[in-house]
Write an enzyme that holds these catalytic residues in place. Sequence first.
Site, PDB file in Angstrom:
ATOM      1  N   GLY A   1      60.209  23.083 -59.880  1.00  0.00           N
ATOM      2  CA  GLY A   1      60.502  22.179 -60.990  1.00  0.00           C
ATOM      3  C   GLY A   1      61.863  21.510 -60.953  1.00  0.00           C
ATOM      4  O   GLY A   1      62.024  20.407 -61.465  1.00  0.00           O
TER       5      GLY A   1
ATOM      6  N   ARG B   1      54.928  15.402 -61.090  1.00  0.00           N
ATOM      7  CA  ARG B   1      56.299  15.795 -60.783  1.00  0.00           C
ATOM      8  C   ARG B   1      57.184  14.605 -60.404  1.00  0.00           C
ATOM      9  O   ARG B   1      58.396  14.643 -60.585  1.00  0.00           O
ATOM     10  CB  ARG B   1      56.327  16.782 -59.603  1.00  0.00           C
ATOM     11  CG  ARG B   1      55.828  18.166 -59.905  1.00  0.00           C
ATOM     12  CD  ARG B   1      56.235  19.120 -58.789  1.00  0.00           C
ATOM     13  NE  ARG B   1      55.445  20.332 -58.747  1.00  0.00           N
ATOM     14  CZ  ARG B   1      55.715  21.442 -59.442  1.00  0.00           C
ATOM     15  NH1 ARG B   1      56.746  21.466 -60.252  1.00  0.00           N
ATOM     16  NH2 ARG B   1      54.950  22.503 -59.333  1.00  0.00           N
TER      17      ARG B   1
ATOM     18  N   ASP C   1      61.364  27.727 -71.201  1.00  0.00           N
ATOM     19  CA  ASP C   1      60.246  27.638 -72.156  1.00  0.00           C
ATOM     20  C   ASP C   1      60.061  29.026 -72.777  1.00  0.00           C
ATOM     21  O   ASP C   1      60.727  29.371 -73.756  1.00  0.00           O
ATOM     22  CB  ASP C   1      59.014  27.142 -71.397  1.00  0.00           C
ATOM     23  CG  ASP C   1      57.857  26.763 -72.297  1.00  0.00           C
ATOM     24  OD1 ASP C   1      57.721  27.374 -73.363  1.00  0.00           O
ATOM     25  OD2 ASP C   1      57.074  25.867 -71.940  1.00  0.00           O
TER      26      ASP C   1
END
Length: 182
Positions: free
Chosen positions: A54, A174, A113
Amino acid sequence: MPLLTEDTQLGGQKVERVVFTSEVIQQRTAELGREISAAYSASDRLLVLGLLKGSFLFMADLVRAIQLPLHVDFMVASSYGDDKKSNGDVRLLYDAAASLKDRSVLLVEDIVDSGHTLGRLIPRLQARGPSSLEVCALLHKRLVELEPPARWVGFDAPNEFLVGYGLDYAEDFRHLPYIASL
Ligand code: PRP
């Protein structure tokens, strides 16, 4: 750039709303680079450790905004699979090769998260004896607080499923230069 191009409607999922534009991300990354540059000195032997996949775009932009000698290395961890919810099973797929011993380590994450990923990795990294270990996260949903807290956060993020600028849904999206919600 038009929002709903062909690459924003993939796998039955559609980008609904741009949350952070490319311009806003670049501006904030430059600020973070200045703050990080001021917080360390050359003698700290800074190691910037990117958490893949990520963080690949954020990492690339952030290190170019840091005006200090530094090394880069990466780790690959995964826990979401093709799901929208963390399964809590954080798998370390690739570990950094660099020694952390007596170095200032800056762990770069795209988003905090559930906190499972960093909650699992931070103790492992601390056990390797860095002189300091700090976290720079581009996005933080503020659903949990890390221990220790992330020292640098780009943006507080809404509690929505976000994609783009490195973040994926089942590997799609992405490459988008902005961050959007699905
Ligand atoms: C995502 C994201 C963060 C992590 C954050 O990674 O890139 O690393 O989850 O979520 P958490 O705070 O709930 O743990 P993912 O496991 O999807 O792998 P990826 O980086 O390859 O997309």
